[in-house]
Scaffold this motif. Structure first.
Motif, PDB file in Angstrom:
ATOM      1  N   ARG B  50       0.761  -1.092   0.091  1.00  0.00           N
ATOM      2  CA  ARG B  50      -0.174   0.029   0.071  1.00  0.00           C
ATOM      3  C   ARG B  50       1.029   1.436  -0.056  1.00  0.00           C
ATOM      4  O   ARG B  50       2.044   1.301   0.603  1.00  0.00           O
ATOM      5  CB  ARG B  50      -0.848   0.018   1.377  1.00  0.00           C
ATOM      6  CG  ARG B  50      -1.932  -0.972   1.216  1.00  0.00           C
ATOM      7  CD  ARG B  50      -3.109  -0.666   0.484  1.00  0.00           C
ATOM      8  NE  ARG B  50      -4.149  -1.629   0.255  1.00  0.00           N
ATOM      9  CZ  ARG B  50      -5.365  -1.490  -0.420  1.00  0.00           C
ATOM     10  NH1 ARG B  50      -5.697  -0.220  -0.763  1.00  0.00           N
ATOM     11  NH2 ARG B  50      -6.016  -2.502  -0.589  1.00  0.00           N
ATOM     12  N   HIS B  55      -2.611   5.049   0.782  1.00  0.00           N
ATOM     13  CA  HIS B  55      -2.940   3.842   1.113  1.00  0.00           C
ATOM     14  C   HIS B  55      -3.527   3.129  -0.256  1.00  0.00           C
ATOM     15  O   HIS B  55      -4.522   2.193  -0.215  1.00  0.00           O
ATOM     16  CB  HIS B  55      -3.773   3.361   2.347  1.00  0.00           C
ATOM     17  CG  HIS B  55      -2.860   3.557   3.676  1.00  0.00           C
ATOM     18  ND1 HIS B  55      -2.237   2.555   4.130  1.00  0.00           N
ATOM     19  CD2 HIS B  55      -2.345   4.832   4.125  1.00  0.00           C
ATOM     20  CE1 HIS B  55      -1.608   3.010   5.400  1.00  0.00           C
ATOM     21  NE2 HIS B  55      -1.555   4.363   5.239  1.00  0.00           N
ATOM     22  N   PRO B  57      -3.364   0.617  -3.330  1.00  0.00           N
ATOM     23  CA  PRO B  57      -2.667  -0.531  -3.636  1.00  0.00           C
ATOM     24  C   PRO B  57      -1.665  -0.281  -4.653  1.00  0.00           C
ATOM     25  O   PRO B  57      -1.884   0.334  -5.642  1.00  0.00           O
ATOM     26  CB  PRO B  57      -4.093  -1.472  -4.348  1.00  0.00           C
ATOM     27  CG  PRO B  57      -4.758  -0.620  -4.886  1.00  0.00           C
ATOM     28  CD  PRO B  57      -4.717   0.667  -3.885  1.00  0.00           C
ATOM     29  N   THR B  98       0.127  -1.378   6.499  1.00  0.00           N
ATOM     30  CA  THR B  98      -1.316  -1.357   6.249  1.00  0.00           C
ATOM     31  C   THR B  98      -2.051  -1.696   7.594  1.00  0.00           C
ATOM     32  O   THR B  98      -1.503  -1.764   8.836  1.00  0.00           O
ATOM     33  CB  THR B  98      -1.471  -2.782   5.662  1.00  0.00           C
ATOM     34  OG1 THR B  98      -1.120  -3.957   6.389  1.00  0.00           O
ATOM     35  CG2 THR B  98      -0.732  -2.912   4.234  1.00  0.00           C
ATOM     36  N   ARG B 108      -7.161   2.432   3.608  1.00  0.00           N
ATOM     37  CA  ARG B 108      -7.607   2.878   2.287  1.00  0.00           C
ATOM     38  C   ARG B 108      -8.592   3.872   1.961  1.00  0.00           C
ATOM     39  O   ARG B 108      -8.628   4.549   1.015  1.00  0.00           O
ATOM     40  CB  ARG B 108      -7.676   1.697   1.469  1.00  0.00           C
ATOM     41  CG  ARG B 108      -9.458   1.111   1.874  1.00  0.00           C
ATOM     42  CD  ARG B 108      -9.608  -0.375   0.932  1.00  0.00           C
ATOM     43  NE  ARG B 108     -10.668  -0.888   1.053  1.00  0.00           N
ATOM     44  CZ  ARG B 108     -11.125  -1.374   2.282  1.00  0.00           C
ATOM     45  NH1 ARG B 108     -10.567  -1.726   3.011  1.00  0.00           N
ATOM     46  NH2 ARG B 108     -12.397  -1.888   2.328  1.00  0.00           N
TER      47      ARG B 108
END
Lengths: 223, 963
Positions: B50, B55, B57, B98, B108
């Motif tokens: 991340r 964050h 992908p 993460t 995220r």
């Protein structure tokens, strides 16, 4: 001098109990660290021995070289080089006008020089009680590479060169000598640093399958 | 589904050895030789980490040690770079940074609130209001950082070695290998280092659809194998440049500091990404990354891709992809003139269309945002650098290879002081003026064509050999490529952003524009405000684009923007590597083991280990020290003083030397007497003090404190070089041990051991005699440092333990006790002796410590005299005074360095303080204003808590006053 009162300056670094102590030249030293076979094996990889018991003598001053010659000593011509006397003693020229002389195994040249006639003007005695080491083995260059920043390979060192440098942060004098059929390095440092430098070098030697060995492995006079 | 290709020549993996490991709790397998990333990618895993800020992908970017979004932990170690670190059996890996795992990272959500986190938001958050600082600090501290430091990480020895060579070649690609071969033919010591696990550089992966590179690699390696004087070291990166060609080379095992006669930088170039919306989605990667994946690890980067290029390199990538059986939906070329070129024609023959003068406007992610679903292609106006969105084409694909150009890997060149220039032919910074002994070749020099790189390497080798004195012919120079290898502005604006320039820090194009608008339009300011290039990859894939954007914003040429400062180390290097074995040189006195047996607790004094005190069962430290003091005051004490500095001055000019070196008089000095010595520096500052003992008219024996001994000897040598007197200096600090016996019974302890009289008439204070103890030669000195009745025995070091035991034996019945440095300091304080270094600092002159008695200004000259004469005409600013606290004071104990306060202002400081049981008071030394230095003056000391403690100026003759 009552030499039986001497103890090697490296004594603090030696393990208690598991080693054999003896007296050489009146100095208490460790004569064997492990079994003779194992010491032989260590020597092949990276052997380190205590040679602090060898008598030392020093002079410096503008007339020191001449005085030594008058005593029949072979004086190296170049600064920072060494020469061997016929009896096997070593004469190291430390810079231009300072000399360190070390007895040959079993020799007594230094004691004779100490007792020699009064030193003339320009010749000053320098007491030497350094810790002294012998190193050899296949991995000795790897040890040098870890403790010293200058190039000490055989090619760089020259035949009769004396190097004043630092090992692991400690000032040392170093020379290389082919003796009794082997390539050996000799190292001297201030005695107060002796235990520290021994621990550093012996520790590295252990990592290379070597380690401390008795001086008899190097000088047959002490076998 | 496996993305592994069939076995191919040159691959790095060993298919005979399968490696099983886990990632984020799921089991995977790879081959020996796989990196963590390649093994996961081969298994279809694309979300490998991340991003730092949002964050998002992330997957592969460079596969060249710059993929800092793919950093993992194995539970013990952290921030392991997946793109290059080999996968090992049993690894249990998880992505760092993460909250809840790489797939379901709860952080995220930050991506969706990114408009609330504009560039420099944290600076602004901290700025106002001030009271919110702790709130933001708490939040940002938690959010910042990547992996978690493991404080239980074991100490693993990483050796630091030194190596020497005639020629060091940095980089093992075509250029470097060619240079090493040419230099190696001389027979000199040549070392080549390359950070990759195997040598070859781009020869090992950039094939362009042919076998030319791979064959050349085999040929060069075979030639080098015949040269035993050439050491080829892979997996080793040159981490920095230091003067005189000292280059630390870092491997997994440690650091080797290489000192080279000359250095050839064949370090290549970092590929630079074009910037477009969603250029970070897993599956979008640099063209060279796709090639590395294909040819090093035999793994398909994707199945149906698009190549987005802004240079010719993209066509080589396309050819390699096609050779591997990968479908290409199109090659999109930013350059409008690419359509009719031969490269496009070659692709056309293989059924791949080239869409020239166009860009990828944006990438669409698949449903779960784990990969690429499609790309939108539009026309691109190279003059305005805008995407023309009137005609959009969507291409279905599952990956993008992107090629926009290169940035020279010139970090070490910059560090060495190389002047660079921007070359408008190759569109790259290239060396303009190189420091002596450093040579650049290959891509870092702007040379790209394969044969020319080989030639440039040989040319650099010839120059390197010439530099170190070999007589070899100089080879013709190779000019940088005249065809642009980099695009001047591979940036695609997008109103919705997320067109990333810096993948370490999630910095988008608009961040640079906004930073410039806020005034941060200098590259160094912009770097700090946007944090571009401040992530773990240090801008290797972002700095060049940042420079291009800033140049465009300001409307100036790229070379006027310049580059940020490159500092060692090239890659982040573990602290354990920097620490190495950790040498801690220390000196032991010859009495160390004796002291140890007596229960000594050691302390560091300079390089020495000295006994601080001797443990007594049932007594605390303070009481132990006071008991040692009491022994000296009432009976006798013995201390190991071997660390004192000891220097002999021989020769007819010895007294003259002392006369010039110290402040006092030594012409004449009676043989057998001792005199105080004070050393100043040339500015009149007190440096050291000690005693000069006259052993003969032409031999003085100097003793001084422990800490300054080596420095004083060096200074003596320096002055002797200037004065050229007829003397010889011998530092005998290590040759002589010293033992002090002090106290009213000291004479009685020693009288039976020596063969001379110790009566005051025969051996008065400040005198020296040469005698023996049990046959051991001794220099016996009468001093008065810790007690009026103190005898100092100086003996050859190897016999020190013997003599100590004799003295201890003689004193046993008289209550002789060993004492350490803690008691020594209190004893000398009671005696009223100030100590240089403790009671003085780097600015103290003799008048401030009332040391006029030690100065002979009527001498012709001595070190510091001129300064002292000037100082003497000025008013004294501070005065060292002895003081005591009030009788019965039982409050907070002040410490050394506590301040003297008067009417709220700082007047001075305490230099020494201790409770003396002998005196019955807390006593000490302190600096006060001269007008407050009279006996009986009162002042206040501010203790650590802030409490003010009353003190009174008293005579320094504490003991005499007591009597």
């Amino acid at each position: 001098m009552q030499t039986e009162k001497l103890i090697t300056p490296i004594a603090h670094a030696f393990p208690v109990g598991s080693v054999a102590w003896g007296v050489i030249n009146g100095m208490q030293v460790v004569t064997r660290f492990v079994g003779s076979d194992e010491e032989e094996a260590r020597k092949e990889f990276l052997g380190i021995a205590d040679a602090s018991f060898l008598g030392k003598f020093g002079v410096k001053g503008r007339n020191a070289a001449q005085w030594l010659q008058d005593q029949g000593i072979v004086v190296p011509e170049q600064p920072n080089s060494w020469a061997g006397n016929a009896d096997g003693s070593l004469v190291l020229r430390l810079g231009g006008s300072e000399f360190l002389i070390e007895n040959a195994p079993g020799g007594n040249l230094c004691e004779k020089l100490l007792k020699a006639d009064a030193k003339p003007a320009g010749v000053y005695l320098v007491p030497h009680v350094e810790a002294s080491f012998v190193l050899s083995g296949n991995a000795v260059q790897e040890l040098f590479a870890e403790v010293c920043s200058i190039d000490l390979t055989r090619a760089a060192l020259g035949v009769q060169e004396v190097v004043m440098t630092q090992f692991a942060g400690v000032s040392v004098v170093l020379m290389h000598q082919d003796l009794e059929g082997e390539a050996r390095y000799r190292v001297w440092c201030d005695s107060s640093y002796g235990p520290y430098l021994w621990e550093v070098m012996a520790g590295i030697a252990n990592e290379h399958s070597g380690g401390p060995i008795g001086i008899g492995n190097y000088f047959s006079a002490y076998k | 589904m496996s993305a592994r290709l069939a076995r191919q020549k040159g691959e790095w993996v060993n298919r005979a050895s399968t490696i099983k490991f886990s990632f984020e709790g799921k089991e995977f397998s790879g081959f020996e030789g796989d990196s963590i990333t390649s093994a996961l990618w081969a298994s279809g895993e694309q979300v490998l980490g991340r991003s730092f800020k949002y964050h998002r992908p992330r997957g592969i970017l460079s596969l060249a040690n710059h993929d800092i979004n793919v950093m993992v932990t194995d539970g013990m170690d952290t921030n392991i770079r997946g793109d290059v670190v080999p996968v090992a059996a049993g690894m249990a890996l998880a992505a760092v940074n993460t909250d809840g795992g790489v797939k379901k990272d709860r952080s995220r959500l930050i991506d969706s609130i990114s408009p609330l986190l504009p560039v420099g938001f944290y600076y602004k958050a901290f700025h106002t209001p001030k009271k919110m600082f702790p709130f933001w600090e708490n939040i940002i501290r938690k959010a910042a950082g990547l992996g978690v430091v493991n404080f239980n990480y074991p100490r693993i020895l990483k050796r630091k070695l030194h190596a020497h060579c005639d020629v060091l070649v940095i980089g093992g690609g075509a250029t470097g290998l060619s240079a090493a071969y040419e230099a190696g033919k001389s027979g000199l010591r040549v070392v080549l280092v390359d950070e990759n696990a195997q040598l070859g550089g781009s020869l090992g992966f950039d094939w362009g659809g042919s076998q030319e590179s791979a064959n050349l690699l085999q040929e060069l390696l075979a030639k080098l194998e015949s040269l035993p004087n050439v050491s080829l070291i892979a997996g080793a990166y040159a981490a920095g440049y230091y003067p005189d060609h000292l280059i630390p080379v870092v491997t997994r095992e440690g650091i080797t500091k290489v000192r080279a006669g000359s250095v050839i930088m064949a370090s290549g170039a970092f590929e630079q990404p074009p910037v477009f919306r969603n250029n970070d989605i897993p599956g979008v990667m640099l063209g060279s990354a796709a090639q590395r994946l294909l040819h090093r690890y035999s793994v398909k980067p994707f199945s149906n891709g698009v190549v987005f290029t802004a240079n010719d390199y993209g066509y080589r990538v396309a050819q390699d992809l096609l050779e591997a059986g990968i479908k290409l939906a199109a090659v999109v070329d930013l350059r409008s003139d690419a359509k009719d070129g031969p490269l496009a024609a070659q692709l056309a023959r293989r059924g791949v269309k080239t869409i020239a003068g166009s860009c990828i406007y944006e990438v669409q992610a698949n449903a779960d945002k784990t990969g690429v679903k499609s790309v939108t292609v539009t026309e691109y106006d190279e003059k305005t650098n805008e995407a023309l969105t009137r005609d959009k084409v969507t291409l279905e694909c599952d990956g993008v290879a992107m090629c926009a150009g290169w940035a020279p890997a010139a970090n070490l060149l910059y560090q060495a002081g190389t002047a660079m220039r921007y070359d408008y032919g190759v569109h790259q910074f290239v060396p303009n003026r190189l420091p002596a002994g450093i040579f650049a070749a290959g891509r870092v020099n702007g040379v790209y064509e394969l044969a020319q790189k080989v030639q440039d390497g040989a040319r650099a080798a010839a120059q390197a050999l010439l530099h170190i004195g070999l007589d070899v012919p100089e080879l013709p120079s190779v000019q940088p490529s005249t065809r642009a290898q980099s695009h001047a502005y591979p940036i695609v604006p997008h109103p919705k952003g997320k067109n990333f320039v810096d993948f370490d820090e999630d910095i988008q194009v608009k961040d640079f524009i906004n930073a410039a608008k806020e005034g941060f339009d200098n590259i160094e300011l912009m770097k700090r405000f946007t944090t571009v290039g401040m992530g773990p990859s240090q801008g290797k894939h972002s700095n060049m684009n940042a420079i291009r954007i800033l140049a465009r914003v300001r409307g100036v040429p790229v070379e006027q923007i310049g580059t940020t400062t490159s500092r060692p180390f090239f890659h982040p290097t573990p602290i354990g590597h920097l620490g190495g074995r950790g040498f801690h040189p220390h000196r032991l006195t010859p009495l160390h083991d004796v002291n140890h047996k007596l229960g000594a607790v050691f302390t560091d004094v300079g390089a020495w280990k000295r006994a601080a005190y001797y443990k007594v069962a049932g007594l605390g430290v303070a009481d132990t020290v006071l008991a040692e003091v009491e022994a000296v005051r009432t009976k006798a004490g013995i201390i190991d003083s071997s660390s004192f500095g000891k220097i002999e001055v021989h020769g007819p000019d010895a007294a003259l030397f002392l006369e010039r070196f110290f402040t006092g008089n030594y012409i004449p000095q009676a043989v057998g007497s001792s005199r105080y010595t004070m050393l100043l520096d040339e500015s009149g500052v007190v440096v050291d003090d000690g005693l000069a003992h006259c052993l003969a008219e032409d031999l003085f024996y100097l003793s001084s404190g422990t800490s300054n001994a080596a420095a004083v000897y060096r200074e003596m040598q320096r002055w002797q070089q200037i004065w050229q007197l007829d003397i010889g200096l011998v530092n005998v600090t290590g040759a002589y041990a010293a033992i002090n016996v002090a106290g009213p019974l000291a004479r009685q302890v020693l009288s039976g051991l020596v063969n001379i009289s110790l009566d005051d008439s025969a051996l008065p204070a400040q005198s020296i005699r040469e005698t023996e103890i049990a046959g051991v030669p001794v220099r016996l000195i009468r001093v008065a440092f810790v007690s009026d009745s103190t005898y100092e025995l100086h003996i050859p070091t190897p016999q020190a333990a013997f003599v100590w035991e004799r003295v201890m034996g003689a004193g046993q019945a008289l209550g002789l006790k060993p004492f350490g440095t803690d008691a020594q300091r209190l004893l000398r304080l009671e005696m009223g002796h100030a100590m240089p270094g403790i009671d003085t600092d780097g600015l103290t002159n003799p008048y401030e410590i009332s040391a006029e008695h030690a100065i002979s200004l009527d001498k012709p000259d001595f070190i510091g005299k001129r300064s002292l004469q000037i100082i003497a005409k000025r008013p004294v600013k501070k005065t060292l005074v002895a003081f005591e606290l009030d009788a019965g004071y039982a409050g907070e104990m002040p410490f050394e360095c506590n301040l003297v306060i008067r009417q709220g202002e700082i007047e001075g400081r305490v230099t020494s303080i201790a409770y003396s049981r002998t005196i019955g008071r807390v006593i000490g030394f302190a600096y006060v204003a001269p007008e407050h230095s009279a006996l009986g003056s009162r002042f206040q000391i501010r203790a650590d808590s802030g409490a003010l403690v009353n003190a009174t100026v008293v005579s320094s003759q504490f003991l005499a006053m007591q009597k």
